[in-house]
Every structure is written in C-alpha cells, then in structure tokens.
Design a protein around this motif. Structure first.
Motif, PDB file in Angstrom:
ATOM      1  N   GLN A   1       0.799  -1.228   0.000  1.00 12.69           N
ATOM      2  CA  GLN A   1       0.000   0.000   0.000  1.00 12.69           C
ATOM      3  C   GLN A   1       0.835   1.283   0.000  1.00 12.69           C
ATOM      4  OE1 GLN A   1      -2.500   0.187   3.476  1.00 12.69           O
ATOM      5  NE2 GLN A   1      -0.868  -0.369   4.885  1.00 12.69           N
ATOM      6  N   GLN A   2       2.042   1.242   0.519  1.00 10.53           N
ATOM      7  CA  GLN A   2       2.862   2.460   0.521  1.00 10.53           C
ATOM      8  C   GLN A   2       3.415   2.765  -0.864  1.00 10.53           C
ATOM      9  OE1 GLN A   2       5.721   2.019   3.677  1.00 10.53           O
ATOM     10  NE2 GLN A   2       4.151   1.796   5.248  1.00 10.53           N
ATOM     11  N   MET A   3       3.501   1.756  -1.706  1.00  7.85           N
ATOM     12  CA  MET A   3       3.905   1.971  -3.097  1.00  7.85           C
ATOM     13  C   MET A   3       2.696   2.253  -3.987  1.00  7.85           C
ATOM     14  SD  MET A   3       6.792  -0.957  -3.866  1.00  7.85           S
ATOM     15  CE  MET A   3       7.215  -0.264  -5.465  1.00  7.85           C
ATOM     16  N   PHE A   4       1.619   1.514  -3.731  1.00  7.98           N
ATOM     17  CA  PHE A   4       0.432   1.593  -4.576  1.00  7.98           C
ATOM     18  C   PHE A   4      -0.803   1.810  -3.690  1.00  7.98           C
ATOM     19  CE2 PHE A   4       3.348  -1.628  -6.488  1.00  7.98           C
ATOM     20  CZ  PHE A   4       3.830  -0.846  -7.525  1.00  7.98           C
ATOM     21  N   PRO A   5      -1.007   3.021  -3.214  1.00  6.12           N
ATOM     22  CA  PRO A   5      -2.140   3.283  -2.318  1.00  6.12           C
ATOM     23  C   PRO A   5      -3.473   3.261  -3.047  1.00  6.12           C
ATOM     24  CG  PRO A   5      -0.990   5.328  -2.828  1.00  6.12           C
ATOM     25  CD  PRO A   5      -0.174   4.230  -3.442  1.00  6.12           C
ATOM     26  N   SER A   6      -4.489   2.818  -2.330  1.00  2.00           N
ATOM     27  CA  SER A   6      -5.846   2.875  -2.858  1.00  2.00           C
ATOM     28  C   SER A   6      -6.406   4.263  -2.591  1.00  2.00           C
ATOM     29  CB  SER A   6      -6.729   1.818  -2.210  1.00  2.00           C
ATOM     30  OG  SER A   6      -6.804   2.031  -0.810  1.00  2.00           O
ATOM     31  N   SER A   7      -7.496   4.612  -3.269  1.00  2.00           N
ATOM     32  CA  SER A   7      -8.076   5.951  -3.111  1.00  2.00           C
ATOM     33  C   SER A   7      -9.143   5.999  -2.026  1.00  2.00           C
ATOM     34  CB  SER A   7      -8.678   6.424  -4.436  1.00  2.00           C
ATOM     35  OG  SER A   7      -9.839   5.676  -4.756  1.00  2.00           O
ATOM     36  N   ARG A   8      -9.520   4.810  -1.491  1.00  2.00           N
ATOM     37  CA  ARG A   8     -10.530   4.783  -0.436  1.00  2.00           C
ATOM     38  C   ARG A   8     -10.235   3.661   0.549  1.00  2.00           C
ATOM     39  NH1 ARG A   8     -14.919   1.192  -1.647  1.00  2.00           N
ATOM     40  NH2 ARG A   8     -14.812   0.260  -3.737  1.00  2.00           N
ATOM     41  N   THR A   9     -11.009   3.603   1.615  1.00  2.00           N
ATOM     42  CA  THR A   9     -10.694   2.686   2.715  1.00  2.00           C
ATOM     43  C   THR A   9     -11.265   1.277   2.545  1.00  2.00           C
ATOM     44  OG1 THR A   9     -12.664   3.292   3.973  1.00  2.00           O
ATOM     45  CG2 THR A   9     -10.664   4.621   4.321  1.00  2.00           C
ATOM     46  N   PHE A  10     -12.296   1.136   1.744  1.00  3.15           N
ATOM     47  CA  PHE A  10     -12.990  -0.141   1.574  1.00  3.15           C
ATOM     48  C   PHE A  10     -13.582  -0.636   2.892  1.00  3.15           C
ATOM     49  CE2 PHE A  10     -10.379   0.167  -2.146  1.00  3.15           C
ATOM     50  CZ  PHE A  10     -11.174  -0.362  -3.154  1.00  3.15           C
ATOM     51  N   SER A  11     -13.930   0.300   3.752  1.00  2.00           N
ATOM     52  CA  SER A  11     -14.479  -0.065   5.061  1.00  2.00           C
ATOM     53  C   SER A  11     -15.812  -0.809   4.945  1.00  2.00           C
ATOM     54  CB  SER A  11     -14.648   1.179   5.939  1.00  2.00           C
ATOM     55  OG  SER A  11     -15.470   2.133   5.310  1.00  2.00           O
ATOM     56  N   ASP A  12     -16.619  -0.456   3.940  1.00  2.00           N
ATOM     57  CA  ASP A  12     -17.890  -1.154   3.757  1.00  2.00           C
ATOM     58  C   ASP A  12     -17.667  -2.611   3.363  1.00  2.00           C
ATOM     59  OD1 ASP A  12     -19.252   1.140   4.398  1.00  2.00           O
ATOM     60  OD2 ASP A  12     -19.749   1.669   2.318  1.00  2.00           O
ATOM     61  N   ASP A  13     -16.699  -2.835   2.485  1.00  2.00           N
ATOM     62  CA  ASP A  13     -16.380  -4.200   2.058  1.00  2.00           C
ATOM     63  C   ASP A  13     -15.901  -5.032   3.246  1.00  2.00           C
ATOM     64  OD1 ASP A  13     -15.902  -3.871  -1.286  1.00  2.00           O
ATOM     65  OD2 ASP A  13     -15.678  -2.067  -0.062  1.00  2.00           O
ATOM     66  N   ILE A  14     -15.036  -4.425   4.057  1.00  2.07           N
ATOM     67  CA  ILE A  14     -14.492  -5.134   5.212  1.00  2.07           C
ATOM     68  C   ILE A  14     -15.579  -5.385   6.254  1.00  2.07           C
ATOM     69  CG2 ILE A  14     -12.875  -4.931   7.145  1.00  2.07           C
ATOM     70  CD1 ILE A  14     -11.026  -3.369   5.178  1.00  2.07           C
ATOM     71  N   SER A  15     -16.450  -4.420   6.448  1.00  2.46           N
ATOM     72  CA  SER A  15     -17.552  -4.603   7.408  1.00  2.46           C
ATOM     73  C   SER A  15     -18.453  -5.763   7.001  1.00  2.46           C
ATOM     74  CB  SER A  15     -18.379  -3.318   7.523  1.00  2.46           C
ATOM     75  OG  SER A  15     -17.633  -2.298   8.131  1.00  2.46           O
ATOM     76  N   LEU A  16     -18.722  -5.875   5.700  1.00  2.99           N
ATOM     77  CA  LEU A  16     -19.550  -6.980   5.217  1.00  2.99           C
ATOM     78  C   LEU A  16     -18.858  -8.319   5.456  1.00  2.99           C
ATOM     79  CD1 LEU A  16     -22.084  -7.986   3.817  1.00  2.99           C
ATOM     80  CD2 LEU A  16     -20.979  -7.519   1.610  1.00  2.99           C
TER      81      LEU A  16
END
Length: 263
Positions: free
Chosen positions: A184-199
């Motif tokens: 992730q420090q080389m290729f960061p995402s633009s969002r947290t994906f918290s909804d995906d993880i919560s599911l």
C-alpha cells in the motif's frame, strides 16, 4: 494467561526456510507461548496452475503424510511443555471449491486447526498471486485498471471464501483479510474499503468464524500495519468474532513478529 500463535509455517514450506520444527517450538517456548499451530501451505487444488515463477505456493502433495506424522511425533515429545496443533493454510481459489472440498474431506480429520486464505485472484481467466511481489501487483494494475479495482476484487473474493461450501472440514479461521494492502505504501488505494471489510466481518460473525490477527504486515517494507489493522480488529471484537494472533512466520526468528505493536 494463554499465549498462542495460530499461524506458523514450517520446513515443509517450499518457499520458506529450512529451520527445523524444534527451532520453532523451542523459540515459541522461550517467548512464553503456551500453544502453537503449524499451518503449512496446503497443496493447491488439483487442476489449478500456480502462477509464481517457482510454482512453490503450496506444499507438494506427496509430502502431506510425512508432514502430519512429523507433527504427531512432535506433539508427543513436547506434550508436557507446550500445546502443538496440526494444521494447514488452505487457499481459497474461486472455481475450485469442489476440488478444495474433496481435499479437505481427506485431510480434514488430520487437522486440529486450519486457516482459509486468499492469495490468488482471477481477472478474465488470468490468475495472479497478488502478494508475490510489487512487480506482480503493478502488472495487475495494467489490466484491472487501478489499485482500487484490485482491492475490490480481493475483498469480493474473501467474501466468497467465507460464503463458500467447502464441506464439514472447511477451515474455521480466515487468514489475513487485508493482505491486499501488502504494497500500500507503493500503490495506495483511493478509499478505505471499510464497507467491504464490514460486510466480510458480518458474514464471519454469522458463521462463527475466527479472524487471523496477522503480524506479518508490520515487517513487510511497503505495508507497515497488521493484517487487518487495529480498527478492523475493534469492529471484529464488537461483533463477537474470536481473534487469534498469527505471526505467519516462515522462519523461527519470525515468531512473535508484530505482536508488540498490536492493540
């Protein structure tokens, strides 16, 4: 207080070290552990072709019997000093559920514990081991279209692994659910994906599955956090999910990695 490491590799790992079982066990005891589960990478499903250069992501099937017999001997030798559990880290590979279930029906009875993990993703028929190297991850971006799309596919696949029917011996613990953040420090995402993880967590809670709190991410040069990070662990605990620390050690020195940094 019981102190366990539920995710440890072995000299049977084709891409690990040759450190002996005794080196792992003796170091675990020196670190104050009461229990250790050896979870070697299971052979990949029949018919699936490993995409890594050395094709060494899973154990050679011919070595499985020797693996379990070695662990049986180890359990007996150390029975009065530390609890040793036999296990495997089983890959969930979408489309190979039948083959995985058949494998588990044979070797499940030999296991005291096991982990179900996602390492391989499929994009239009092309498979990649997403955590193999930054170069592989970067190449995936060219046909997925973005980092976010890789994350999206990864979390979707983890969810499928949880929902999959792999039979009676399906692993009860889900491995490193945020492994996709390894670079992730080389290729960061633009969002947290918290909804995906919560599911994912909700589905785990509904099925009474355990969560691998994996310390390996702390020692990966482009990650810098556990798999999953503490905020996800907090959510999991609130849902009543059992948390099991795992070093994901591939050497004896790797035992206990990241544990002091966990909350």
């Amino acid at each position: 207080m019981t102190k366990v490491d539920g995710h440890v590799h072995t000299p049977f790992c084709p891409h690990g070290s040759t450190d002996s079982f005794e080196m792992y066990v003796e170091r675990a005891m020196a670190l104050g552990y009461n229990g250790i589960t050896f979870t070697e990478h299971a052979p990949l499903p029949v018919g699936f072709r490993d995409t890594t250069p050395e094709q060494d992501s899973g154990m050679d099937p011919s070595r499985l019997e020797d693996y379990f017999e070695t662990l049986d001997s180890l359990k007996e030798r150390y029975k009065d000093r530390i609890t040793i559990r036999s296990g495997l880290e089983v890959d969930y590979i979408e489309g190979f559920e039948k083959e995985t279930a058949e494998f588990l029906s044979i070797y499940g009875p030999r296991m005291d514990d096991s982990i179900l993990s996602v390492h391989f993703l499929q994009h239009r028929g092309k498979w990649d081991c997403l955590d193999f190297s930054p170069e592989v991850f970067e190449s995936m971006m060219s046909y997925y279209g973005s980092v976010d799309e890789i994350y999206k596919r990864y979390y979707k696949t983890v969810l499928k692994s949880i929902q999959s029917d792999l039979g009676f011996y399906k692993p009860k613990r889900i491995g490193h659910i945020t492994l996709v953040t390894k670079f992730q420090q080389m290729f960061p995402s633009s969002r947290t994906f918290s909804d995906d993880i919560s599911l994912i967590l909700q589905e785990m809670a509904a099925r009474d599955l355990e969560l691998d709190y994996n310390g390996a991410g702390f020692v990966k040069p482009y990650c810098g956090e556990s798999y999953p990070p503490p905020d996800v662990i907090k959510q999991a605990r609130a849902l009543g999910i059992k948390i099991v620390y795992g070093s994901d050690a591939h050497t004896a020195d790797g035992l206990n990695q990241g544990r002091a940094l966990m909350k």
